[in-house]
Enzyme design. Sequence first.
Site, mmCIF file in Angstrom:
data_model
loop_
_atom_site.group_PDB
_atom_site.id
_atom_site.type_symbol
_atom_site.label_atom_id
_atom_site.label_comp_id
_atom_site.label_asym_id
_atom_site.label_seq_id
_atom_site.Cartn_x
_atom_site.Cartn_y
_atom_site.Cartn_z
ATOM 1 N N SER A 1 -43.610 -87.110 -39.130
ATOM 2 C CA SER A 1 -42.580 -86.363 -39.847
ATOM 3 C C SER A 1 -41.277 -87.168 -39.859
ATOM 4 O O SER A 1 -41.272 -88.313 -40.309
ATOM 5 C CB SER A 1 -42.435 -84.974 -39.213
ATOM 6 O OG SER A 1 -41.768 -84.092 -40.069
ATOM 7 N N HIS B 1 -49.503 -79.990 -41.602
ATOM 8 C CA HIS B 1 -48.536 -80.991 -41.148
ATOM 9 C C HIS B 1 -48.895 -81.655 -39.826
ATOM 10 O O HIS B 1 -48.268 -82.646 -39.450
ATOM 11 C CB HIS B 1 -47.162 -80.317 -41.040
ATOM 12 C CG HIS B 1 -46.011 -81.256 -40.947
ATOM 13 N ND1 HIS B 1 -45.784 -82.259 -41.858
ATOM 14 C CD2 HIS B 1 -44.993 -81.341 -40.039
ATOM 15 C CE1 HIS B 1 -44.688 -82.921 -41.533
ATOM 16 N NE2 HIS B 1 -44.197 -82.391 -40.427
ATOM 17 N N ASP C 1 -50.268 -80.000 -46.433
ATOM 18 C CA ASP C 1 -49.054 -80.441 -45.748
ATOM 19 C C ASP C 1 -47.786 -79.971 -46.461
ATOM 20 O O ASP C 1 -47.723 -79.948 -47.683
ATOM 21 C CB ASP C 1 -49.055 -81.977 -45.724
ATOM 22 C CG ASP C 1 -48.281 -82.564 -44.569
ATOM 23 O OD1 ASP C 1 -47.321 -81.940 -44.111
ATOM 24 O OD2 ASP C 1 -48.651 -83.676 -44.143
#
Length: 299
Positions: free
Chosen positions: A110, A277, A250
Amino acid sequence: MTLAASAKGTVPFGEHKTWYRVTGDLRGGRPALVVLHGGPGSTHDYLTNLAGLSGLGWPVVHYDQIGNGGSTHLPGRDPGFWTVRLFLDELANLLEQLAIADDYVLLGHSWGGVLAAEHAATAPSGLRGLILANSPASYPMWLKELDVLRSLLPPGVDETLRRHEAAGTTDSDEYAQAVRVFYSRHLCRLQPWPREMLASFYEVYNDPTVYFTMNGPSDFHVIGTLRDWSVIDRCPDVTAPTLVISGRHDEVTEASVRPFVELIPDTRREVFEKSSHVPHLEEPERFREVVAGFLRSLA
């Protein structure tokens, strides 16, 4: 299964301290896999199962970025203190302090992938490979994609979210409940959430300074200092072999990762069909396979 740490401690970072955890032998002959967590303002906890890769011969280094977890907390600092440069300097310092700057691989998840891409674009001589997991190449581009995902939520959910965002009442229970609808689709599809995922969420809740300053009140309402950040123009400067990962469901959509694939010269692409995610938690066996295969290819 998360293997027991070989070493834990802190390294000095200016006046502050960065907490780290090593699993495996940093002098064992293979490059260290350094794991950069998301947020900004989260912690390493939700990524601890990556320590299992040390059982295949790659030592794994987790750390908490300054402001959270076991590292120095600075809740009173001016928002201008929290910059991308600060976290780049912290990463470089950690590599030097652990004496691995001449032989390492980065795995950024991320926001950690955004940070890792910025670092890799300087073409450091010791960087052997780069793994960008569930990371957006551009926050402005990603925000447009998030608007699309929000529009597909059940009736009334996005309306509730936007009402509270406009009113500045994102600390309300109603907003939190609506956020969970989005998160259950696009952040982590496991029910209940794994303990390590909850641990990182509790850490953010206990000290949201960095998250609120740089991101905002939720993953999809980015009103902090990163809202205009992009690494697209940095991608052609990344010389390390790169693996780009995302989940089919995601919050970081296909369009959000595409610049990495198209602009970094040496890339491989993996999509996890059953994940959102956090594919390392949602499809752990396949994630381990994919990452291990990439690491072997670097040898």
